[in-house]
Scaffold this active site. Structure first.
Site, PDB file in Angstrom:
ATOM      1  N   ARG A  76     -28.276  37.804  -4.069  1.00 38.44           N
ATOM      2  CA  ARG A  76     -27.781  38.364  -2.813  1.00 38.44           C
ATOM      3  C   ARG A  76     -26.531  39.166  -3.121  1.00 38.44           C
ATOM      4  NH1 ARG A  76     -32.040  37.661  -1.019  1.00 38.44           N
ATOM      5  NH2 ARG A  76     -32.695  36.464   0.815  1.00 38.44           N
ATOM      6  N   GLU A  96     -25.534  45.527   2.401  1.00 38.32           N
ATOM      7  CA  GLU A  96     -26.854  46.120   2.494  1.00 38.32           C
ATOM      8  C   GLU A  96     -27.183  46.577   3.907  1.00 38.32           C
ATOM      9  OE1 GLU A  96     -29.054  43.714  -0.512  1.00 38.32           O
ATOM     10  OE2 GLU A  96     -30.665  43.999   0.940  1.00 38.32           O
ATOM     11  N   HIS A 114     -33.169  46.577  -3.050  1.00 39.40           N
ATOM     12  CA  HIS A 114     -33.686  45.222  -2.783  1.00 39.40           C
ATOM     13  C   HIS A 114     -35.221  45.144  -2.924  1.00 39.40           C
ATOM     14  CE1 HIS A 114     -32.454  41.287  -0.593  1.00 39.40           C
ATOM     15  NE2 HIS A 114     -33.453  41.074  -1.428  1.00 39.40           N
TER      16      HIS A 114
HETATM   17  C1  GLV Z   1     -35.576  38.191  -1.103  1.00 42.99           C
HETATM   18  O1  GLV Z   1     -34.503  38.637  -1.359  1.00 42.99           O
HETATM   19  C2  GLV Z   1     -35.834  36.812  -0.845  1.00 42.99           C
HETATM   20  O2  GLV Z   1     -34.892  36.016  -0.659  1.00 42.99           O
HETATM   21  O3  GLV Z   1     -37.011  36.445  -0.805  1.00 42.99           O
END
Ligand code: GLV
Length: 323
Positions: free
Chosen positions: A240, A269, A287
């Site tokens: 993250r 983000e 991402h």
């Molecule tokens: C993506 O970032 C997830 O947490 O699945």
């Protein structure tokens, strides 16, 4: 009795929708992209189940808007930092995530990022696309090999372990840190050394982040952490964005405190720190960790199965437990 209302905050792959249609009456937005908070609150009114994406905030306000009949929030992600799990638990609302099904895809991407930054793939691609004249020479765009180097894994969960396996195939050795030591069998399989976090930073030639975002990991990689890393080391983040203090990272990259960074996730983000955009030794992705067709379908289907199970009165398949 009318069928229970199930809200999906973004259109889902058909196999998941089909499962949800069997469990209730499905509401989905007409357009792609995040619903604004007011639109989300309006949408969930009267819902028994809500399927959320990682940018949907599930907080007291959303739970109030949904109402007391809400029974399950199924997040289509393994991470669930967008969900106030305690508030859900206090209201008897089950929370689920999608572990397991995205492990391999995310580990593939972590390795791809490590290779991209250490072998300067972004720089090479930009050069070719810009039409810059080039010729093969012994010292043209040299990067670093991975063989014999140490990968430091922060968080040896399923994705961390899958990344370690890939790194081993590239000849790397594995060190890891985390809140607890892995089983001896896992350590033996990966040849992994458990190190305190500061030692891991100092020893690793690349650090790959695989921890959840929580109060303990927000800005885990800050100026102090970066200064402990080798000047030749790379940072890879597929976890993250807020695990990394991006201001500090930009300063470190400019100063040469570390050699480069490869980021799939960003602190604010979808905004990307403008300082990162200016740097050649940074690889930036939007991402994409779990972004394969197979994986995204599997994630949506798992979320739908969780909703269906709870609405049938059964336990969820992959519950998130309030800590
Ligand atoms: C993506 O970032 C997830 O947490 O699945």
């Amino acid at each position: 009795m009318p069928p229970p209302k199930i809200v999906v905050t973004e259109r889902l792959p058909e196999p998941a929708l089909e499962l949800l249609r069997g469990a209730g009456s499905v509401w989905a937005p007409g357009e792609d992209g995040p619903l604004a908070p007011e639109a989300l609150r309006a949408a969930v009114r009267g819902a028994a189940g809500v399927v959320t994406l990682l940018y949907d905030r599930v907080d007291e306000a959303l739970l109030d808007a949904a109402g007391p009949q809400l029974r399950v929030v199924a997040n289509v992600a393994v991470g669930y930092d967008n969900v106030d799990v305690r508030a859900c638990a206090a209201r008897g609302v089950a929370v689920t995530n999608t572990p397991g099904v995205l492990t391999e895809a995310t580990a593939d991407l972590a390795l791809a990022l490590l290779l991209a930054v250490s072998r300067r793939l972004g720089e090479g691609e930009r050069l070719v696309r810009a039409g810059t004249p080039w010729s093969w020479s012994l010292d043209f765009l040299l990067g670093d090999g991975l063989q014999g180097k140490t990968l430091g894994i922060v968080g040896l969960g399923q994705i961390g372990r899958a990344t370690a396996r890939r790194a081993r195939a590239c000849g790397m050795s594995i060190a890891y840190c985390g809140p607890r030591r892995a089983d001896a069998a896992v350590e033996a399989e990966l040849g992994a050394r458990y190190l305190p976090f500061p030692q891991l930073l100092a020893d690793a030639d690349a650090v790959s982040l695989h921890c959840p975002l929580n109060d303990g990991t927000r800005h885990l990689i800050d100026a102090d952490a970066l200064v402990r890393m080798k000047p030749s080391a790379y940072l890879v983040n597929t976890s993250r964005g807020p695990v990394v203090d991006e201001e500090a990272l930009v300063r470190s990259l400019r100063a040469g405190t570390i050699a480069g960074a490869a980021l799939d996730v960003h602190e604010h983000e979808p905004a990307v720190h403008p300082g990162l955009l200016e740097l050649e030794n940074v690889v930036l992705l939007p991402h994409l960790g779990s972004a394969t067709r197979e994986t995204r379908t599997a994630m949506a289907v798992l979320a739908a199965r969780n909703v269906a199970a709870v609405l049938r009165g059964e336990p969820p398949l992959t519950p998130v437990v309030a800590s």
